[in-house]
Design an enzyme around this catalytic site. Structure first.
Site, PDB file in Angstrom:
ATOM      1  N   LYS A  68      57.050  45.461  39.298  1.00 55.30           N
ATOM      2  CA  LYS A  68      56.846  44.026  39.045  1.00 55.30           C
ATOM      3  C   LYS A  68      55.373  43.613  39.053  1.00 55.30           C
ATOM      4  O   LYS A  68      54.965  42.754  38.270  1.00 55.30           O
ATOM      5  CB  LYS A  68      57.614  43.202  40.084  1.00 55.30           C
ATOM      6  N   ASP A 104      62.839  35.391  40.511  1.00 58.99           N
ATOM      7  CA  ASP A 104      63.471  35.764  41.789  1.00 58.99           C
ATOM      8  C   ASP A 104      63.574  34.582  42.755  1.00 58.99           C
ATOM      9  O   ASP A 104      64.623  34.345  43.361  1.00 58.99           O
ATOM     10  CB  ASP A 104      62.690  36.886  42.475  1.00 58.99           C
TER      11      ASP A 104
END
Ligand SMILES: NC(=O)c1ccc[n+]([C@@H]2O[C@H](COP(=O)([O-])OP(=O)(O)OC[C@H]3O[C@@H](n4cnc5c(N)ncnc54)[C@H](OP(=O)(O)O)[C@@H]3O)[C@@H](O)[C@H]2O)c1
Length: 283
Positions: A68, A104
Site C-alpha cells: 500500500k 480503509d
C-alpha cells in the site's frame, strides 16, 4: 459484444482474498459488467505487475499487504485521505498515470457507525499498529471525533512517523508498547497489527479497557482475529468486532469510485458472515 472492464486486487499472499467474490457480487447487484481477479506479486515485481495490468487494458486495482505504501508513492495524484495515510488501497488508471485513494478508514468508520450504530465521538482510542492499515484508519478515526488517538507499535519509530504525518499533536500521540500498562483506560481499542496471524495470545493488560463501554475492533477477520477478540471479551469490552464489515465497506467505496454507483453491502456482508460463522463452527 464489448469486453468487460478489468479490475483486480494485488498483494502477497493473495489466495485468501475475498475481494474477487465481493466485487463480483456488487457487479451482479448493480448490473455492471466487469472482471475482477487476484494477482500475486512480490515487492520487487509490483511495478512490473502494474505495467502489465495497464498494457492488458486494466482499469483499477485494489492493493493490499505489503504494497500500500509503494502504491501511494507511484501515484501521480491522490485523494486527501490517501495523502494523510501515505498509503493507497485503490488505484485508478487515468490514461496517463495512477490516481490513488485509501478507502480503509472510511470502510471501518462506516461499518462501526452505520452497520453497528456505535458513536465514536469523544472516545479515547488506542490504535495498536502503525503499518498500512493503521495509516489508513488513523485519519478517519480523528475525523469521526475520537477525543484522543494513542498510537502504539512494536517498532516505536513507525508510530512516531504516523503521528507526525497526522499533524494533530494535541490529539494523536505515540507511546511505547512497553508502557501499555501506564496508559490508563480506553473507550475504543483498534488492533491494526497482524500479530494474530503469528500468535495465539495477545497478552495485553486488561486495564486498557474502560469498564462498561469499551469498543474493541480487530481489523483482521477469521482465524487471525480470534486471539484479540478473545482477549477483548475476557477483558470485559462492551462489543468486540472483527474486520469483515470493514472489508466489505472499503470494497464498496472502491466500487463507487470506479463505477459511480454505491452497492448495497448488506447481502454480501450477510453471506460472508454466515460463511465465516460456518467455518468457525466447523473448527
Ligand atoms: N478488514 C480490512 O478491510 C482490512 C484492511 C487492511 C488490513 N487489514 C488487516 O490489518 C492487519 C494489518 O495489516 P497491514 O496492512 O497494516 O500490515 P503491515 O503493513 O504489514 O503492518 C503490520 C503491523 O503489525 C505489527 N505486528 C506484526 N507482528 C506483530 C507482533 N508479533 N507483535 C506486535 N505487532 C506486530 C507491525 O509492527 P512493526 O511495525 O513493528 O513490524 C505493524 O504495525 C492485517 O491482519 C490485515 O489483514 C484488514
Amino acid at each position: 459484444m464489448t469486453t468487460p472492464a478489468r479490475y483486480a486486487v494485488v498483494g502477497r499472499p493473495i489466495a485468501h482474498s475475498l475481494s474477487p467474490r465481493i466485487h463480483a457480487a456488487f457487479a451482479r447487484e448493480t448490473g455492471i459488467a466487469l472482471t475482477y481477479t487476484a494477482i500475486e506479486a512480490a515487492p520487487e515485481e509490483f511495478e512490473a505487475v502494474l505495467a502489465a495490468f495497464v498494457a492488458e487494458g486494466g482499469r483499477g486495482l485494489n492493493v493490499t499487504l505489503p504494497h500500500k505504501e509503494r502504491a501511494f508513492a507511484l501515484c501521480a495524484e491522490a485523494t486527501p485521505r490517501a495523502r494523510a495515510a501515505g498509503a493507497a488501497n485503490t488505484l485508478t488508471w487515468t490514461g496517463g498515470g495512477w490516481h490513488g485513494d485509501n478507502t480503509d478508514g472510511a470502510g471501518l468508520v462506516r461499518d462501526l457507525t452505520e452497520r453497528r450504530r456505535h458513536d465514536l465521538r469523544g472516545r479515547r482510542c488506542l490504535l495498536l499498529g502503525a503499518g498500512g492499515a493503521a495509516r489508513g484508519v488513523a485519519p478517519l478515526l480523528l475525523d469521526a471525533g475520537v477525543s484522543e488517538l494513542i498510537v502504539v507499535n512494536r517498532t516505536a519509530e513507525r508510530a512516531d512517523a504516523l503521528c507526525l504525518a497526522l499533524g494533530e499533536p494535541a490529539r494523536a500521540r505515540a507511546r511505547y508498547w512497553d508502557d501499555l500498562d501506564a496508559l490508563g483506560d480506553f473507550g475504543m481499542i483498534v488492533n491494526a497489527t497482524s500479530l494474530g496471524r503469528e500468535q495465539s495470545r495477545v497478552g495485553l493488560p486488561f486495564g486498557l479497557v474502560a469498564p462498561g463501554h469499551c469498543l474493541a475492533v480487530d481489523l483482521s477477520y477469521g482465524e487471525a482475529a480470534v486471539p484479540f477478540l478473545a482477549w477483548a471479551r475476557a477483558a470485559g469490552c462492551a462489543d468486540a468486532v472483527d474486520g469483515l464489515g470493514m472489508l466489505v465497506e472499503q470494497a464498496a467505496e472502491s466500487f463507487q469510485r470506479w463505477h459511480g454507483v454505491r452497492p448495497d453491502t448488506g447481502p454480501v456482508y450477510a453471506a460472508l458472515r454466515a460463511r465465516a460463522d460456518a467455518l468457525a463452527t466447523a473448527d
